[in-house]
Design an enzyme around this catalytic site. Sequence first.
Site, PDB file in Angstrom:
ATOM      1  N   GLY A   1       0.800  -1.223   0.119  1.00  0.00           N
ATOM      2  CA  GLY A   1      -0.121   0.095   0.087  1.00  0.00           C
ATOM      3  C   GLY A   1       0.874   1.248  -0.019  1.00  0.00           C
ATOM      4  O   GLY A   1       0.754   2.245   0.725  1.00  0.00           O
TER       5      GLY A   1
ATOM      6  N   LYS B   1      -2.830   7.996  19.274  1.00  0.00           N
ATOM      7  CA  LYS B   1      -2.991   8.617  17.837  1.00  0.00           C
ATOM      8  C   LYS B   1      -4.256   8.863  17.419  1.00  0.00           C
ATOM      9  O   LYS B   1      -4.598   9.554  16.707  1.00  0.00           O
ATOM     10  CB  LYS B   1      -1.833   7.579  17.048  1.00  0.00           C
ATOM     11  CG  LYS B   1      -1.965   7.804  15.456  1.00  0.00           C
ATOM     12  CD  LYS B   1      -1.394   9.227  15.153  1.00  0.00           C
ATOM     13  CE  LYS B   1      -1.490   9.546  13.677  1.00  0.00           C
ATOM     14  NZ  LYS B   1      -0.946   8.414  12.605  1.00  0.00           N
TER      15      LYS B   1
ATOM     16  N   GLU C   1     -11.059   7.577   5.952  1.00  0.00           N
ATOM     17  CA  GLU C   1     -10.980   6.689   7.160  1.00  0.00           C
ATOM     18  C   GLU C   1     -11.546   7.122   8.396  1.00  0.00           C
ATOM     19  O   GLU C   1     -11.497   6.612   9.504  1.00  0.00           O
ATOM     20  CB  GLU C   1      -9.440   6.609   7.605  1.00  0.00           C
ATOM     21  CG  GLU C   1      -8.603   6.063   6.352  1.00  0.00           C
ATOM     22  CD  GLU C   1      -7.038   5.850   6.895  1.00  0.00           C
ATOM     23  OE1 GLU C   1      -6.577   4.750   7.069  1.00  0.00           O
ATOM     24  OE2 GLU C   1      -6.277   6.753   7.106  1.00  0.00           O
TER      25      GLU C   1
END
Length: 320
Positions: free
Chosen positions: A7, A196, A282
């Site tokens: 990816g 995160k 996302e």
Amino acid sequence: MRFLVMGAGALGCAFGGMLAASRHEVTLVGRERLMKPIREKGLRISGIWGEHLVRLHAFSSVSEVLRCGGSGVRPDCVLLTTKAYDTENAMEELKPLLAESPSTVVLSLQNGIGNVQTIAKFVGEERTLGGMVITGFEIVSEQPVNVRVTVSADKTKIGALNGEITPRLLKIVDAFNNAGIPSEAVTNIHSHIWAKAIYNAALNPLSAIFKVPYGALSNENAFAIIERIVEEAFAVANAENIKLFWDSPAEYLKFLRDVQLPKTASHHSSMLKDIERGKRTEIDFINGVFVRLGRKHNIPTPVNETIVRQIKFLEAERRA
């Protein structure tokens, strides 16, 4: 060491390019739109990690890697850098290669919560590593491919799911550090991944909605929204028994305002770039995770849910 980057977009190309510049054997797998110019003209890295021009193997599929042979068939480590919603498909594609190389470990350098659990379903927890990257990357040209490393708020954290610091983990961390990628082995990678995710949930969608760099979100009106996002995320993390690095939302928000925002002030949201290109974001794996887990624990998450709906609206409008 032998690395395969699965990816290879901006982040994957940057990591792969830096490792290749440090004389590791690196194979990239990504979209042919990027892989073709990399094969023909090499890959340029610029920005805060220095200037590099490297030649490396670049393919558009794992099946192509297997046909052509070479070091990519038996990598020591696969760096998974796909979007979170592509994790399962990427692991399916990797199955033949991983079967050829049963000692290969898979390291997730992705955004969001749940990636390492998906990887472990395919290769087991002992061959799964989690990573936390809080560095900005952007592709500034494609002919030739030039990836700029723009900002960084912390070292890359890498850890085993069981918290052990193994020789294999230390070897990968050493490879990263020697390649100029500041990195650290940690015993609590799940805490770093959640930290995160909260950072991403606070900044990434608002930067996309308002079309501003992260630094502009210190404005009191934007930051008031961030406060609600973070408070909801902390409530969900506590319900999931996740040990965070801050005792309260207020403590984290001070860290965000005083440390993380200044370090990444010039960064533009990758989510905004996805929307502008008509691509799926996302959001389901960032703010959407807190909404889903909130429902599981009967914790209201109205601000995160509103953010998810706003981003999905922008996605649909751009596609239309």
